[in-house]
Design a protein around this motif. Structure first.
Motif, PDB file in Angstrom:
ATOM      1  N   TRP A  21     -74.305   1.813  10.364  1.00 16.06           N
ATOM      2  CA  TRP A  21     -73.400   2.688   9.616  1.00 16.06           C
ATOM      3  C   TRP A  21     -73.398   4.080  10.217  1.00 16.06           C
ATOM      4  CZ3 TRP A  21     -70.592   0.555   5.673  1.00 16.06           C
ATOM      5  CH2 TRP A  21     -71.000  -0.707   5.244  1.00 16.06           C
ATOM      6  N   MET A  22     -72.280   4.774  10.070  1.00 16.04           N
ATOM      7  CA  MET A  22     -72.146   6.137  10.576  1.00 16.04           C
ATOM      8  C   MET A  22     -71.826   7.084   9.426  1.00 16.04           C
ATOM      9  SD  MET A  22     -69.753   5.456  13.899  1.00 16.04           S
ATOM     10  CE  MET A  22     -69.920   7.112  14.502  1.00 16.04           C
ATOM     11  N   THR A  23     -72.350   8.288   9.519  1.00 16.35           N
ATOM     12  CA  THR A  23     -72.031   9.337   8.550  1.00 16.35           C
ATOM     13  C   THR A  23     -70.777  10.076   9.033  1.00 16.35           C
ATOM     14  OG1 THR A  23     -73.325  11.004   9.697  1.00 16.35           O
ATOM     15  CG2 THR A  23     -74.488   9.654   8.028  1.00 16.35           C
ATOM     16  N   ALA A  43     -59.163  10.971   1.677  1.00 17.14           N
ATOM     17  CA  ALA A  43     -58.382  11.204   0.455  1.00 17.14           C
ATOM     18  C   ALA A  43     -57.036  10.490   0.520  1.00 17.14           C
ATOM     19  CB  ALA A  43     -58.188  12.707   0.241  1.00 17.14           C
ATOM     20  N   GLU A  44     -56.455  10.437   1.717  1.00 20.36           N
ATOM     21  CA  GLU A  44     -55.169   9.759   1.913  1.00 20.36           C
ATOM     22  C   GLU A  44     -55.337   8.262   2.149  1.00 20.36           C
ATOM     23  OE1 GLU A  44     -53.614  11.803   5.295  1.00 20.36           O
ATOM     24  OE2 GLU A  44     -53.441  13.712   4.236  1.00 20.36           O
ATOM     25  N   LYS A  45     -56.613   7.818   2.248  1.00 21.35           N
ATOM     26  CA  LYS A  45     -56.940   6.410   2.538  1.00 21.35           C
ATOM     27  C   LYS A  45     -56.224   5.948   3.813  1.00 21.35           C
ATOM     28  CE  LYS A  45     -58.246   5.069  -2.104  1.00 21.35           C
ATOM     29  NZ  LYS A  45     -58.694   6.353  -2.472  1.00 21.35           N
ATOM     30  N   ARG A  46     -56.391   6.749   4.869  1.00 20.47           N
ATOM     31  CA  ARG A  46     -55.756   6.471   6.153  1.00 20.47           C
ATOM     32  C   ARG A  46     -56.786   6.423   7.275  1.00 20.47           C
ATOM     33  NH1 ARG A  46     -51.984  10.840   7.539  1.00 20.47           N
ATOM     34  NH2 ARG A  46     -51.511   9.494   9.282  1.00 20.47           N
ATOM     35  N   ARG A  47     -56.432   5.760   8.319  1.00 19.22           N
ATOM     36  CA  ARG A  47     -57.097   5.699   9.623  1.00 19.22           C
ATOM     37  C   ARG A  47     -58.421   4.950   9.667  1.00 19.22           C
ATOM     38  NH1 ARG A  47     -55.869   5.103  14.658  1.00 19.22           N
ATOM     39  NH2 ARG A  47     -57.005   6.374  16.107  1.00 19.22           N
ATOM     40  N   PHE A  48     -59.486   5.475   9.046  1.00 17.15           N
ATOM     41  CA  PHE A  48     -60.798   4.853   9.148  1.00 17.15           C
ATOM     42  C   PHE A  48     -61.255   4.326   7.785  1.00 17.15           C
ATOM     43  CE2 PHE A  48     -60.802   8.329  12.327  1.00 17.15           C
ATOM     44  CZ  PHE A  48     -60.863   7.561  13.466  1.00 17.15           C
ATOM     45  N   PRO A  49     -61.487   3.014   7.660  1.00 14.69           N
ATOM     46  CA  PRO A  49     -62.012   2.496   6.389  1.00 14.69           C
ATOM     47  C   PRO A  49     -63.426   3.025   6.152  1.00 14.69           C
ATOM     48  CG  PRO A  49     -62.002   0.776   8.057  1.00 14.69           C
ATOM     49  CD  PRO A  49     -61.342   1.978   8.673  1.00 14.69           C
ATOM     50  N   PHE A  50     -63.751   3.281   4.899  1.00 21.55           N
ATOM     51  CA  PHE A  50     -65.074   3.815   4.583  1.00 21.55           C
ATOM     52  C   PHE A  50     -65.633   3.143   3.346  1.00 21.55           C
ATOM     53  CE2 PHE A  50     -62.066   6.365   2.260  1.00 21.55           C
ATOM     54  CZ  PHE A  50     -62.682   6.652   1.054  1.00 21.55           C
ATOM     55  N   TYR A  51     -66.913   3.334   3.126  1.00 20.27           N
ATOM     56  CA  TYR A  51     -67.636   2.714   2.016  1.00 20.27           C
ATOM     57  C   TYR A  51     -68.434   3.783   1.297  1.00 20.27           C
ATOM     58  CZ  TYR A  51     -66.643  -1.474   4.714  1.00 20.27           C
ATOM     59  OH  TYR A  51     -66.002  -2.466   5.413  1.00 20.27           O
ATOM     60  N   TYR A  61     -69.267   4.782   7.328  1.00 19.45           N
ATOM     61  CA  TYR A  61     -68.322   4.025   8.132  1.00 19.45           C
ATOM     62  C   TYR A  61     -69.087   2.964   8.908  1.00 19.45           C
ATOM     63  CZ  TYR A  61     -65.566   8.267   7.381  1.00 19.45           C
ATOM     64  OH  TYR A  61     -64.902   9.325   6.824  1.00 19.45           O
ATOM     65  N   LYS A  62     -68.534   1.732   8.965  1.00 17.32           N
ATOM     66  CA  LYS A  62     -69.148   0.674   9.768  1.00 17.32           C
ATOM     67  C   LYS A  62     -68.841   0.931  11.233  1.00 17.32           C
ATOM     68  CE  LYS A  62     -69.422  -3.512   7.025  1.00 17.32           C
ATOM     69  NZ  LYS A  62     -68.903  -4.879   6.873  1.00 17.32           N
ATOM     70  N   ARG A  63     -69.875   0.970  12.034  1.00 22.14           N
ATOM     71  CA  ARG A  63     -69.705   1.257  13.463  1.00 22.14           C
ATOM     72  C   ARG A  63     -68.800   0.226  14.126  1.00 22.14           C
ATOM     73  NH1 ARG A  63     -71.426   4.968  17.539  1.00 22.14           N
ATOM     74  NH2 ARG A  63     -70.171   4.224  19.256  1.00 22.14           N
TER      75      ARG A  63
END
Length: 79
Positions: A21-23, A43-51, A61-63
């Motif tokens: 995982w990445m910070t 906030a826009e829920k764009r580009r990089f999926p996060f958890y 973020y999953k590497r």
């Protein structure tokens, strides 16, 4: 599922498979995007999926997913 924090590296052990995982700081260093821009993208829920894990406010973020997004963004150039 077991969460193991080793230094700054966060790993989740799930069914014998380790996930890295990445910070936001690490993703910012990798992509060159500011932490503020990453916050806007979240906030826009764009580009990089996060958890966000239960009880934590820190997005992770999953590497593997980040690497796949970067690879898919490749632009071929002429020699």
């Amino acid at each position: 599922m077991m969460l193991d924090v080793v230094g700054r590296q966060i790993q989740i052990f799930d069914t014998g498979r380790m996930t890295e995982w990445m910070t936001p700081d690490e993703l910012s260093a990798l992509t060159g995007l500011s932490k503020g821009r990453l916050a806007n993208l979240r906030a826009e829920k764009r580009r990089f999926p996060f958890y966000r894990f239960q009880g934590s406010r820190t997005p992770l973020y999953k590497r593997d997913e980040i690497d796949a997004i970067i690879e898919a963004s490749r632009i071929d150039v002429r020699p």
